[in-house]
Design an enzyme around this catalytic site. Structure first.
Site, mmCIF file in Angstrom:
data_model
loop_
_atom_site.group_PDB
_atom_site.id
_atom_site.type_symbol
_atom_site.label_atom_id
_atom_site.label_comp_id
_atom_site.label_asym_id
_atom_site.label_seq_id
_atom_site.Cartn_x
_atom_site.Cartn_y
_atom_site.Cartn_z
ATOM 1 N N LYS A 1 0.761 -1.130 -0.060
ATOM 2 C CA LYS A 1 -0.051 0.027 0.141
ATOM 3 C C LYS A 1 0.676 1.258 -0.110
ATOM 4 O O LYS A 1 2.189 1.104 0.483
ATOM 5 C CB LYS A 1 -0.974 0.084 1.267
ATOM 6 C CG LYS A 1 -0.267 -0.184 2.670
ATOM 7 C CD LYS A 1 0.091 1.405 3.191
ATOM 8 C CE LYS A 1 0.670 1.020 4.469
ATOM 9 N NZ LYS A 1 1.729 2.175 4.894
ATOM 10 N N ASP B 1 -2.254 -1.648 10.739
ATOM 11 C CA ASP B 1 -2.568 -1.733 9.397
ATOM 12 C C ASP B 1 -3.089 -2.911 8.771
ATOM 13 O O ASP B 1 -3.402 -2.975 7.518
ATOM 14 C CB ASP B 1 -1.184 -1.477 8.526
ATOM 15 C CG ASP B 1 -0.820 -0.139 8.338
ATOM 16 O OD1 ASP B 1 -1.336 0.894 8.874
ATOM 17 O OD2 ASP B 1 0.322 -0.129 8.238
#
Ligand code: ATP
Length: 287
Positions: free
Chosen positions: A6, A131
Site C-alpha cells: 500500500k 494496518d
C-alpha cells in the site's frame, strides 16, 4: 494468495492516546505490487519458509503470528504450512508485513470453511497490527483511530513510481521522533477529490523520514522534475512515490531517475476495487 503493498496518499496525525498509540486520518491505496503467500493445512503446529533470510523464519514473522492467532481464535487443530515469497521491500512504509498477516488470515479462514465472520476477522487483524485490517478488503480506504476504523474512498487507478533507497526505517522509531507540537492543526481537507490528488497528498511522518535521510528531498525533487503529477512519502517511509496518469509516463520517469539512482525502483498501479489477483502481476515492473 497475493498480499498487496500500500501507499498512504494522505496521513495526518491528529493526536496521541494515553496508551502511546497515535490517532490518524489516513488515505490508503493498495497496489498491484504484492508478496506471494501459499497456505496449506497439514501436519501439526506451524511451519514457515520465507525466501528472505534476513526476515524472521519463526514466530517473530507476522504470518506465523497471524496463523497462531487464527488457531487460537477458532480452535483449529490442524497444522499450518506457510510459504512466503517477498517482493515488497521490508521496513519501507509499504505495509508488506501487515499485508502478509492479513493474507494469512484470509487464506486460513477460507481453507477452514469460513469460521470467522468479517467483524471477527477484523478484530483478530487489529490485534496483529493497526494496518492489518485494511489489507483484508484490499480496496482504497480512509483509516481513522489508529488506522483500524475504515471507510471506503473513491480513487482513480493512478500509476505509481515507487522509489526505495534500500535503507530500512522502523515505524516505531519514526513515531518516537515525531514532534507532535510542530504539526499543523486539524486535517486540511476531508474531501479527497480523486481528480486532484495534488491538492491533498501529504504525510505528517514525512518530516521525520526526511530528517533521518536528507537525500530523500533530492529524490522527491527528482520525481517532480521527471513529471510526477504529485509526489510523497508512504507511511513512515522511506519509500517515496510519484503519481502518474499512465503506465508509460511512470515508466519514463523511472528510466530518467535510474540514470543516477542506485536503489529500488518499480512501477505499479493502484487497485481501486475488486479485481482478480492473477491480473496484478501484469501491472508491476521493476526498473
Ligand atoms: P508499515 O508501513 O505497516 O509500518 P513497513 O512496510 O514499514 O510497515 P514491514 O515491511 O511490514 O514494514 O516490516 C516491519 C518489520 O516487521 C520488519 O523489521 C520485519 O523484520 C518485521 N516482519 C515480520 N514479519 C514480516 C513479514 N512477513 N514481512 C516483512 N516484515 C516482517
Amino acid at each position: 494468495m497475493r498480499c498487496p503493498a500500500k501507499v498512504n496518499l494522505y496521513l495526518k496525525v491528529v493526536g496521541r492516546r494515553p496508551d502511546g498509540y497515535h490517532e490518524l486520518v489516513t488515505v490508503m491505496q493498495p497496489l498491484t505490487l504484492a508478496d506471494t503467500l501459499t497456505v496449506t493445512l497439514a501436519g501439526k503446529g506451524i511451519s514457515l519458509r520465507c525466501d528472505r533470510p534476513d526476515l524472521p523464519q519463526g514466530e517473530e514473522n507476522l504470518v506465523w503470528r497471524a496463523a497462531r492467532q487464527f488457531q487460537e481464535e477458532t480452535g483449529l487443530t490442524q497444522g499450518v504450512r506457510l510459504r512466503l515469497s517477498k517482493r515488497i521491500p521490508v521496513a519501507a512504509g509499504l505495509g508488506g508485513g501487515s499485508s502478509d498477516a492479513a493474507g494469512t488470515l484470509l487464506a486460513l479462514n477460507k481453507l477452514a470453511g469460513k469460521p470467522l465472520p468479517p467483524d471477527h476477522l477484523h478484530r483478530v487483524a487489529s490485534r496483529l497490527g493497526a494496518d492489518v485490517p485494511f489489507f483484508l478488503a484490499r480496496e482504497p480506504a480512509v483509516g481513522r483511530g489508529t488506522g483500524t476504523q475504515l471507510s471506503p474512498v473513491t480513487l482513480l487507478p493512478y500509476w505509481y513510481l515507487l522509489v526505495n533507497p534500500g535503507v530500512p526505517l522502523s515505524t516505531r522509531w519514526v513515531y518516537e521522533n515525531l514532534d507532535l507540537a510542530g504539526l499543523a492543526g486539524p486535517p486540511a481537507t476531508e474531501a479527497w477529490d480523486p481528480e486532484h490528488p495534488e491538492t491533498w497528498v501529504q504525510n505528517d511522518l514525512g518530516t521525520v523520514a526526511l530528517k533521518r535521510f536528507p537525500e530523500l528531498a533530492d529524490l522527491l525533487a527528482g520525481l517532480s522534475d521527471a513529471g510526477a503529477w504529485c509526489q510523497g512519502i508512504s507511511g513512515s517511509g522511506p519509500t517515496l512515490f510519484g503519481l502518474f496518469p499512465t503506465r508509460e509516463a511512470a515508466h519514463q520517469a523511472g528510466l530518467r531517475l535510474r540514470r543516477t539512482f542506485r536503489g529500488w525502483l518499480a512501477v505499479a498501479r493502484g487497485l481501486t476495487g475488486p479485481e482478480p489477483e492473477t491480473t496484478w502481476e501484469h501491472h508491476v515492473w521493476t526498473i
